[in-house]
Scaffold this motif. Sequence first.
Motif, PDB file in Angstrom:
ATOM      1  N   ARG A  26      -3.867   1.167   0.392  1.00 32.05           N
ATOM      2  CA  ARG A  26      -3.973   1.394   1.710  1.00 32.05           C
ATOM      3  C   ARG A  26      -4.614   3.107   1.489  1.00 32.05           C
ATOM      4  O   ARG A  26      -3.240   2.670   0.463  1.00 32.05           O
ATOM      5  CB  ARG A  26      -2.629   2.024   2.806  1.00 32.05           C
ATOM      6  CG  ARG A  26      -2.673  -0.011   3.419  1.00 32.05           C
ATOM      7  CD  ARG A  26      -1.693  -0.024   3.950  1.00 32.05           C
ATOM      8  NE  ARG A  26      -1.507  -1.328   4.477  1.00 32.05           N
ATOM      9  CZ  ARG A  26       0.232  -1.721   5.503  1.00 32.05           C
ATOM     10  NH1 ARG A  26       0.961  -0.592   5.471  1.00 32.05           N
ATOM     11  NH2 ARG A  26       0.218  -2.388   5.360  1.00 32.05           N
ATOM     12  N   THR A  27      -5.136   3.423   2.227  1.00 32.66           N
ATOM     13  CA  THR A  27      -5.720   5.467   2.228  1.00 32.66           C
ATOM     14  C   THR A  27      -4.219   6.060   2.099  1.00 32.66           C
ATOM     15  O   THR A  27      -4.345   6.577   1.529  1.00 32.66           O
ATOM     16  CB  THR A  27      -6.751   5.598   3.242  1.00 32.66           C
ATOM     17  OG1 THR A  27      -5.548   5.444   4.333  1.00 32.66           O
ATOM     18  CG2 THR A  27      -7.654   4.953   3.298  1.00 32.66           C
ATOM     19  N   SER A  28      -3.107   5.102   2.385  1.00 31.39           N
ATOM     20  CA  SER A  28      -1.861   5.932   2.848  1.00 31.39           C
ATOM     21  C   SER A  28      -1.227   6.306   1.192  1.00 31.39           C
ATOM     22  O   SER A  28       0.162   6.465   0.917  1.00 31.39           O
ATOM     23  CB  SER A  28      -0.945   6.186   4.326  1.00 31.39           C
ATOM     24  OG  SER A  28      -0.615   5.081   4.176  1.00 31.39           O
ATOM     25  N   CYS A  29      -1.697   4.926   0.521  1.00 30.61           N
ATOM     26  CA  CYS A  29      -0.494   4.857  -0.399  1.00 30.61           C
ATOM     27  C   CYS A  29      -1.671   5.156  -2.030  1.00 30.61           C
ATOM     28  O   CYS A  29      -2.815   4.044  -2.449  1.00 30.61           O
ATOM     29  CB  CYS A  29      -0.459   3.474  -0.594  1.00 30.61           C
ATOM     30  SG  CYS A  29       0.418   2.926  -2.374  1.00 30.61           S
ATOM     31  N   THR A  30      -1.181   6.393  -2.731  1.00 31.87           N
ATOM     32  CA  THR A  30      -2.530   6.913  -3.589  1.00 31.87           C
ATOM     33  C   THR A  30      -1.305   7.370  -4.818  1.00 31.87           C
ATOM     34  O   THR A  30      -1.840   7.442  -6.400  1.00 31.87           O
ATOM     35  CB  THR A  30      -2.622   8.162  -3.155  1.00 31.87           C
ATOM     36  OG1 THR A  30      -1.455   9.124  -3.148  1.00 31.87           O
ATOM     37  CG2 THR A  30      -3.670   7.831  -1.733  1.00 31.87           C
ATOM     38  N   GLU A  31      -0.511   6.568  -4.858  1.00 34.52           N
ATOM     39  CA  GLU A  31       0.616   6.793  -5.935  1.00 34.52           C
ATOM     40  C   GLU A  31      -0.164   5.602  -7.445  1.00 34.52           C
ATOM     41  O   GLU A  31      -0.207   4.289  -6.913  1.00 34.52           O
ATOM     42  CB  GLU A  31       1.939   5.856  -6.248  1.00 34.52           C
ATOM     43  CG  GLU A  31       2.618   6.535  -5.706  1.00 34.52           C
ATOM     44  CD  GLU A  31       2.615   7.699  -6.382  1.00 34.52           C
ATOM     45  OE1 GLU A  31       3.420   8.025  -7.531  1.00 34.52           O
ATOM     46  OE2 GLU A  31       3.989   8.621  -5.120  1.00 34.52           O
ATOM     47  N   PRO A  32      -0.628   6.138  -8.384  1.00 34.08           N
ATOM     48  CA  PRO A  32      -1.758   5.608  -9.141  1.00 34.08           C
ATOM     49  C   PRO A  32      -0.488   3.949  -9.866  1.00 34.08           C
ATOM     50  O   PRO A  32      -1.506   2.882 -10.976  1.00 34.08           O
ATOM     51  CB  PRO A  32      -1.626   6.460 -10.827  1.00 34.08           C
ATOM     52  CG  PRO A  32      -1.279   7.608 -10.111  1.00 34.08           C
ATOM     53  CD  PRO A  32      -0.490   7.008  -8.515  1.00 34.08           C
ATOM     54  N   TYR A  33       0.757   4.016  -9.815  1.00 30.73           N
ATOM     55  CA  TYR A  33       1.357   3.137 -10.473  1.00 30.73           C
ATOM     56  C   TYR A  33       1.361   1.259  -9.512  1.00 30.73           C
ATOM     57  O   TYR A  33       0.951   0.961 -10.187  1.00 30.73           O
ATOM     58  CB  TYR A  33       2.602   3.332 -10.697  1.00 30.73           C
ATOM     59  CG  TYR A  33       3.070   3.359  -9.486  1.00 30.73           C
ATOM     60  CD1 TYR A  33       4.011   2.122  -8.919  1.00 30.73           C
ATOM     61  CD2 TYR A  33       4.032   4.094  -9.009  1.00 30.73           C
ATOM     62  CE1 TYR A  33       5.028   1.658  -7.977  1.00 30.73           C
ATOM     63  CE2 TYR A  33       4.683   4.152  -7.669  1.00 30.73           C
ATOM     64  CZ  TYR A  33       5.034   2.805  -6.998  1.00 30.73           C
ATOM     65  OH  TYR A  33       5.709   3.121  -6.398  1.00 30.73           O
ATOM     66  N   VAL A  34       0.817   2.240  -8.805  1.00 24.75           N
ATOM     67  CA  VAL A  34       0.757   0.305  -7.328  1.00 24.75           C
ATOM     68  C   VAL A  34      -0.613  -0.247  -8.025  1.00 24.75           C
ATOM     69  O   VAL A  34      -0.521  -1.402  -8.731  1.00 24.75           O
ATOM     70  CB  VAL A  34       0.714   0.782  -6.240  1.00 24.75           C
ATOM     71  CG1 VAL A  34       0.191  -0.466  -5.671  1.00 24.75           C
ATOM     72  CG2 VAL A  34       1.643   1.284  -5.888  1.00 24.75           C
ATOM     73  N   MET A  35      -2.117   0.964  -8.555  1.00 26.33           N
ATOM     74  CA  MET A  35      -3.087   0.082  -8.773  1.00 26.33           C
ATOM     75  C   MET A  35      -2.550  -0.529  -9.991  1.00 26.33           C
ATOM     76  O   MET A  35      -3.410  -1.683 -10.661  1.00 26.33           O
ATOM     77  CB  MET A  35      -3.501   0.928  -8.540  1.00 26.33           C
ATOM     78  CG  MET A  35      -5.731   0.685  -8.642  1.00 26.33           C
ATOM     79  SD  MET A  35      -6.394   1.116 -10.610  1.00 26.33           S
ATOM     80  CE  MET A  35      -5.877   1.996 -10.753  1.00 26.33           C
ATOM     81  N   LYS A  36      -2.220   0.234 -10.791  1.00 23.87           N
ATOM     82  CA  LYS A  36      -2.132   0.070 -12.097  1.00 23.87           C
ATOM     83  C   LYS A  36      -1.536  -1.174 -12.218  1.00 23.87           C
ATOM     84  O   LYS A  36      -2.234  -1.839 -12.696  1.00 23.87           O
ATOM     85  CB  LYS A  36      -1.924   1.470 -13.145  1.00 23.87           C
ATOM     86  CG  LYS A  36      -2.807   2.368 -13.354  1.00 23.87           C
ATOM     87  CD  LYS A  36      -1.978   3.358 -13.973  1.00 23.87           C
ATOM     88  CE  LYS A  36      -3.254   5.002 -14.030  1.00 23.87           C
ATOM     89  NZ  LYS A  36      -1.768   5.955 -15.048  1.00 23.87           N
ATOM     90  N   GLY A  37      -0.417  -1.435 -12.122  1.00 23.12           N
ATOM     91  CA  GLY A  37       0.694  -2.686 -12.042  1.00 23.12           C
ATOM     92  C   GLY A  37      -0.095  -3.856 -11.474  1.00 23.12           C
ATOM     93  O   GLY A  37       0.559  -4.442 -12.590  1.00 23.12           O
ATOM     94  N   SER A  38      -1.014  -3.378 -10.524  1.00 25.10           N
ATOM     95  CA  SER A  38      -1.270  -4.921  -9.686  1.00 25.10           C
ATOM     96  C   SER A  38      -1.869  -5.257 -10.543  1.00 25.10           C
ATOM     97  O   SER A  38      -2.713  -6.714 -10.499  1.00 25.10           O
ATOM     98  CB  SER A  38      -1.955  -4.548  -8.497  1.00 25.10           C
ATOM     99  OG  SER A  38      -0.570  -4.205  -7.563  1.00 25.10           O
TER     100      SER A  38
END
Length: 134
Positions: free
Chosen positions: A87-99
């Motif tokens: 989501r646009t409000s969720c910019t923590e890099p670990y969410v994308m990297k971990g996903s």
Amino acid sequence: ISLSEKRIEFALRDYYRAFMQRSRWVSDLLVSLSELERYEKRLHEAWEEYFEILNESGIDGQTNHELIPKGQQLYDQLMRISHLNIRTSCTEPYVMKGSFHILADKKNLSLGWHPHYKDLLQRADSDNQEGATG
């Protein structure tokens, strides 16, 4: 792809953080499973594009030793993407990297870093099964 121990630790950290965060979102009804599936599809589509660029760079006939830097390059590029947020409000890099790591950990082998990741993982799995029975 011969990452350093420290980078593997970072990958594991991101994997577990993303896993826990995603689990909390689902259990707190902040994100639906279908939204997570759509997000994973976006990540997979981005990976496909970068993986195809890697393949176009000419990997035929190259040795594993020659292919490792290409896998590292793919990994580095994907870990630096900053626009693939759930989501646009969720910019923590670990969410994308971990996903990305969550997708790479799935048994269907739909995503990997090394240009021949499917062959390498299938061979390793076969070797492990032979060792367990032999």
